[in-house]
Design an enzyme around this catalytic site. Structure first.
Site, PDB file in Angstrom:
ATOM      1  NE  ARG A  44      -4.216  -1.455  -0.044  1.00 21.82           N
ATOM      2  CZ  ARG A  44      -4.263  -2.487  -0.869  1.00 21.82           C
ATOM      3  NH1 ARG A  44      -3.222  -2.757  -1.646  1.00 21.82           N
ATOM      4  NH2 ARG A  44      -5.332  -3.260  -0.922  1.00 21.82           N
ATOM      5  CD  GLU A 102      -2.962   3.149  -5.505  1.00 25.64           C
ATOM      6  OE1 GLU A 102      -4.072   2.665  -5.831  1.00 25.64           O
ATOM      7  OE2 GLU A 102      -2.021   2.439  -5.129  1.00 25.64           O
ATOM      8  CG  HIS A 132      -3.071  -0.941  -7.073  1.00 25.17           C
ATOM      9  ND1 HIS A 132      -3.455  -0.189  -6.003  1.00 25.17           N
ATOM     10  CD2 HIS A 132      -3.023  -2.224  -6.622  1.00 25.17           C
ATOM     11  CE1 HIS A 132      -3.636  -0.959  -4.948  1.00 25.17           C
ATOM     12  NE2 HIS A 132      -3.381  -2.207  -5.298  1.00 25.17           N
TER      13      HIS A 132
END
Length: 339
Positions: A241, A270, A288
């Site tokens: 993360r 993000e 991602h």
């Protein structure tokens, strides 16, 4: 006659997964990828019994306020920092995620990033595509960092971290790891990995992979002080993360040569990437993609469907969803109603 539940899918999903839902429920599925505002999310969830959502869909107490219908939220991801689990539990909403089915695929991708960053694949490809390769190169052009025979450090030795470690044998690497709790000896042997404290991990790793979940306590677990403790010329990869890394501090460490390279698949804000990272050639950046293989994304979709159906008391696993996050609700709430 069993009640016909209504289920919302917040993003486009594989047709075969949607077809399984459609056999049992009234299905409302988004046909295009979109960002839902908090108000839109609240409105959608107020009108359904269950939903399959993505990481960009934040469900908290405000989203659930006044909602007396929602029973199940299935997060299409392993991580669930977009979900306020305490608020969901208080509201009697079962939360589920999609762990395990993506372990090996995400570990593969960690190695893709590690190799690409260490060997400067991204920058070299951009250089080639721009027409700068004239057919000759100096012996010291595009020098990268070796992996074979070096030390791999893994911060966060859950299932994905263990899968990353198992792959290191092919590169003849020494593997160190740090967890809050040491793994059983049999697991350490299977991974050929040795537990060390975090300062030792930072100091001895030539390549460091982050594979731990994000929690408020882990926020910026890799910051300026930690980067300064890492080996000069080492490589950092984050497949976990974005909030685990202080991105401004990482950019500064890369610009100063403290780190040779980094490979990042996740970001704190993000889809926004810190502009200082975008300006650096020694960073490999991807949007991602850790679980993004065709088979794995399909498996994730089907697991989310399994959770919804079982959570609503439907299908062969009725009442026994495979991957609940707050399983205490399974025993505390009444059985699904009948109509």
């Amino acid at each position: 006659m069993t009640k016909r539940y209504k289920v919302w899918v917040s993003r486009p999903l594989f047709a075969e997964a949607l077809a399984r839902l459609d056999q049992h429920v009234t299905l409302v599925a988004e046909a295009t990828e979109r960002q839902h505002s908090p108000a839109q999310l609240r409105e959608r969830l107020a009108d359904v019994d269950a939903a399959i959502i993505g990481l960009s869909d934040r469900v908290d107490a405000a989203t659930l306020a006044g909602n007396e219908r929602l029973r199940v939220i299935a997060n299409l991801a392993v991580g669930y920092n977009n979900l306020d689990i305490d608020a969901l539990t208080r509201a009697g909403v079962l939360a589920c995620n999609t762990p395990d089915v993506l372990n090996e695929t995400t570990a593969d991708y960690a190695w893709a990033l590690l190799l690409a960053a260490a060997r400067r694949v991204g920058a070299a490809e951009r250089w080639l595509r721009s027409g700068q390769w004239t057919g000759t190169m100096r012996i010291d052009d595009w020098l990268g960092v070796d992996l074979h025979g070096r030390t791999l450090g893994i911060l966060g030795m859950g299932r994905i971290g263990q899968a990353v470690a198992r792959r290191a044998g092919g590169f003849d690497m020494r593997v160190l790891y740090h967890n809050r709790h040491r793994l059983p000896e049999v697991t350490e042997r299977q991974c050929a990995a040795r537990w060390v404290d975090q300062p030792t991990l930072l100091a001895e790793s030539d390549h460091l992979v982050l594979a731990l979940p994000y929690t408020p306590g882990n926020h910026h677990i890799i910051g300026a002080a930690e980067l300064a403790r890492m080996k000069r010329g080492s490589v950092l990869v984050n497949i976990a993360r974005g909030g685990l890394v202080d991105e401004a501090a990482l950019a500064a460490a890369l610009a100063a040569g403290q780190l040779a390279a980094a490979g990042l698949d996740v970001y704190e804000d993000e889809p926004v990437v810190h502009p200082a990272l975008l300006a650096l050639d020694q960073v490999v950046l991807s949007p991602h993609l850790g679980s993004a293989s065709a088979d794995t994304r399909r498996n994730m979709a089907h697991l989310a469907v399994d959770n919804v159906l079982a959570g609503l008391g439907l299908g062969s696993a009725a009442g026994d969803p495979p991957t609940p996050i707050n399983p205490q609700l399974l025993h505390a709430r009444p059985a699904p109603g009948k109509a």
